[in-house]
Design an enzyme around this catalytic site. Structure first.
Site, PDB file in Angstrom:
ATOM      1  N   TYR A   1       3.634   6.421  10.389  1.00  0.00           N
ATOM      2  CA  TYR A   1       3.103   5.167   9.825  1.00  0.00           C
ATOM      3  C   TYR A   1       3.991   4.218   9.063  1.00  0.00           C
ATOM      4  O   TYR A   1       3.414   2.827   9.370  1.00  0.00           O
ATOM      5  CB  TYR A   1       1.838   5.755   9.108  1.00  0.00           C
TER       6      TYR A   1
ATOM      7  N   TYR B   1      -8.911   5.322   7.741  1.00  0.00           N
ATOM      8  CA  TYR B   1      -9.483   5.721   9.405  1.00  0.00           C
ATOM      9  C   TYR B   1     -10.198   6.779   9.347  1.00  0.00           C
ATOM     10  O   TYR B   1     -10.038   7.978   8.813  1.00  0.00           O
ATOM     11  CB  TYR B   1      -8.000   6.169   9.962  1.00  0.00           C
TER      12      TYR B   1
ATOM     13  N   HIS C   1       0.972  -1.297  -0.180  1.00  0.00           N
ATOM     14  CA  HIS C   1      -0.179  -0.226  -0.111  1.00  0.00           C
ATOM     15  C   HIS C   1       0.870   1.289   0.108  1.00  0.00           C
ATOM     16  O   HIS C   1       1.580   1.085   0.833  1.00  0.00           O
ATOM     17  CB  HIS C   1      -0.936  -0.170   1.232  1.00  0.00           C
TER      18      HIS C   1
ATOM     19  N   PRO D   1      -4.277  -0.187  18.886  1.00  0.00           N
ATOM     20  CA  PRO D   1      -3.971  -0.583  17.478  1.00  0.00           C
ATOM     21  C   PRO D   1      -4.151   0.550  16.437  1.00  0.00           C
ATOM     22  O   PRO D   1      -3.885   0.252  15.485  1.00  0.00           O
ATOM     23  CB  PRO D   1      -5.219  -1.444  17.291  1.00  0.00           C
TER      24      PRO D   1
ATOM     25  N   LYS E   1       0.923  -0.422  15.269  1.00  0.00           N
ATOM     26  CA  LYS E   1       2.393  -0.695  15.456  1.00  0.00           C
ATOM     27  C   LYS E   1       2.502  -1.869  16.546  1.00  0.00           C
ATOM     28  O   LYS E   1       3.795  -2.149  16.670  1.00  0.00           O
ATOM     29  CB  LYS E   1       2.891   0.665  16.498  1.00  0.00           C
TER      30      LYS E   1
HETATM   31  C1  PHB Z   1      -6.229  -4.567  10.797  1.00  0.00           C
HETATM   32  O1  PHB Z   1      -6.106  -4.950   9.589  1.00  0.00           O
HETATM   33  O2  PHB Z   1      -6.584  -5.404  11.587  1.00  0.00           O
HETATM   34  C2  PHB Z   1      -5.796  -3.346  11.299  1.00  0.00           C
HETATM   35  C3  PHB Z   1      -5.113  -2.439  10.620  1.00  0.00           C
HETATM   36  C4  PHB Z   1      -4.514  -1.450  10.754  1.00  0.00           C
HETATM   37  C5  PHB Z   1      -4.949  -0.841  12.157  1.00  0.00           C
HETATM   38  C6  PHB Z   1      -5.202  -1.727  13.091  1.00  0.00           C
HETATM   39  C7  PHB Z   1      -5.616  -2.986  12.735  1.00  0.00           C
HETATM   40  O3  PHB Z   1      -4.231   0.321  12.776  1.00  0.00           O
END
Ligand code: PHB
Ligand code: APR
Length: 395
Positions: free
Chosen positions: A386, A201, A72, A293, A297
């Protein structure tokens, strides 16, 4: 039984450390409390920093990741109805992330361990490290009703947040830093195509949501929910409706719904213990730190610890550089704290804190959103964290 490095725990930390040390010709024994099926049944995040992906390549376990993982180059942040794409690659001078589930990373590592023939003992109970401050540490455990003793030079505590390693350090040695958040994440996995080709997000007054994915046909979605919420109260229909209500109309319209393969609620927490070493015991990954989450990280910080401990142990065994051992904790922690800061910051930025934030803090949160999503410097700041900050040299 004896070995050079005893590894407690066969999550991603223990397995990756074991594989790297195996390739370097250093003997390890891995002791895991659960069965392999149980370990693989845990559903966890799925975004690998470039440094994590490179470490998996160095460990020789990247073949399937490089074939099936999704690279990505960007991620979307959705705030106040505005979609802001972060061009990760453009903002960081070419870095990207790899979307590849932690479960798959673990599966690849388990297969590599099996193929290497190096010992791994599952369903080991009552694992207990001893003589951590002495010259000859050892680990005792039970397997099939028999007690065993494993003598070693060093012990890697890779046994997660609930493990025995951290608890075996005498009281008063570790300093604990903690932040709990007044909400959790309700996650759902489904065999439906992801709503967007990149992660979204989303901040919304109904609460945060995240649109993630495992592949082009498997989605992972999350909703911010109050801590008291029970997963039994969330039918698939309720989940999809709530997710749609938190997304802009054009995104909601494209959402493909379907039955959930899994749903679970996890509280959000930040925690760090210092130092990450006690005598011959080294804490690695979730055994020493937990992140919410939001910044993706958790696994990446575990890989970062593994990177440092592995490089130090190679120099110890090849060059006699035992002086480096005491560098592990400060090196690992410098990077851990930056990951903690970013995870805390993203959590603050994107969640709805309701009455848990006073009027001033709410204004600060709004100003942060406005600033970070409109200023080029703000965007670079989020992007470089990130994709993952660089590792320091071990010298
Ligand atoms: C996930 O795909 O489970 C996932 C992806 C990004 C995050 C947290 C969880 O920040
Ligand atoms: N004895 C032996 N094994 C143990 C013990 C014990 N007393 N206690 C725990 N374990 C095992 C667990 O069963 C688990 O398989 O240690 C392993 C720890 O694995 P993880 O919890 O996955 O931790 P880690 O390998 O550090 O990986 C960090 O996992 O929790 C996520 O967000 C986190 O993505 C990050 C990653």
């Amino acid at each position: 039984m004896n070995t050079q490095v005893a590894i407690i725990g066969a999550g991603p930390s223990g397995l990756l450390l074991g594989q790297l040390l195996y390739k370097a010709g250093i003997d390890t024994v891995i002791l895991e409390r659960q069965t392999p099926e149980y370990v693989l049944g845990r559903i966890r995040a799925g975004v690998l920093e470039q440094g994590t992906a490179d470490l998996l390549r160095e460990a020789g376990v990247s073949e399937r990741m490089d074939r099936e993982g999704l690279v990505h180059e960007g991620v979307e942040l959705l705030v106040a109805g505005r979609r802001q794409r972060l061009d990760l690659k453009g903002l960081t001078g070419g870095k990207t992330v790899m979307v590849y589930g932690q479960t798959e990373v673990t599966r690849d590592l388990m297969q590599a361990r099996e193929a290497s023939g190096a010992p791994i003992i599952y369903s080991a109970s009552n694992v207990q490290p001893h003589e951590l401050k002495g010259e000859r540490p050892y680990v005792t455990f039970e397997k099939d009703g028999q007690t065993h003793r494993l003598d070693c030079d060093y012990i890697a505590g890779c046994d997660g947040f609930h493990g025995v390693s951290r608890k075996s350090i005498p009281e008063g040695v570790l300093k604990e830093y903690e932040r709990v958040y007044p909400f959790g994440w309700l996650g759902m996995l489904s065999d439906t195509p992801p709503v967007n080709h990149e992660l979204i997000y989303a901040h919304h007054e109904r609460g945060f949501s995240l649109c993630s994915q495992r592949s082009q046909t498997r989605s992972r979605y999350y909703l911010q929910v109050p801590l008291e919420e029970r997963v039994e109260d969330w039918s698939d229909e309720r989940f999809w409706n709530e997710l749609k209500a938190r997304l802009p109309a054009d995104v909601a319209q494209q959402l493909v719904t379907g039955p959930a393969l899994e749903k679970s609620i996890a509280p959000l927490r930040s925690l760090v213990v210092e130092p990450m070493q006690y005598g011959h015991l080294f804490l690695v990954g979730d055994a020493a730190h937990i992140v919410p989450p939001t910044g993706a990280k958790g696994l990446n910080l575990a890989a970062s610890d593994v990177n440092y401990l592995y490089r130090i142990l190679v120099k110890v065994y090849r060059e006699g550089r035992t002086d480096l051992l005491e560098q592990y904790s400060p090196l690992a922690l410098r990077r851990v704290w930056k990951g903690e800061r970013f995870s805390w910051f993203m959590t603050q930025l994107l969640h709805d804190f309701g009455e848990h934030k006073d009027a001033w803090d709410q204004k600060m949160q709004e100003a942060d959103r406005e600033y970070f999503l409109t200023s080029p410097a703000g965007l670079v700041n989020i992007a470089e964290n990130y994709v993952g900050l660089p590792y320091e040299e071990v010298a």
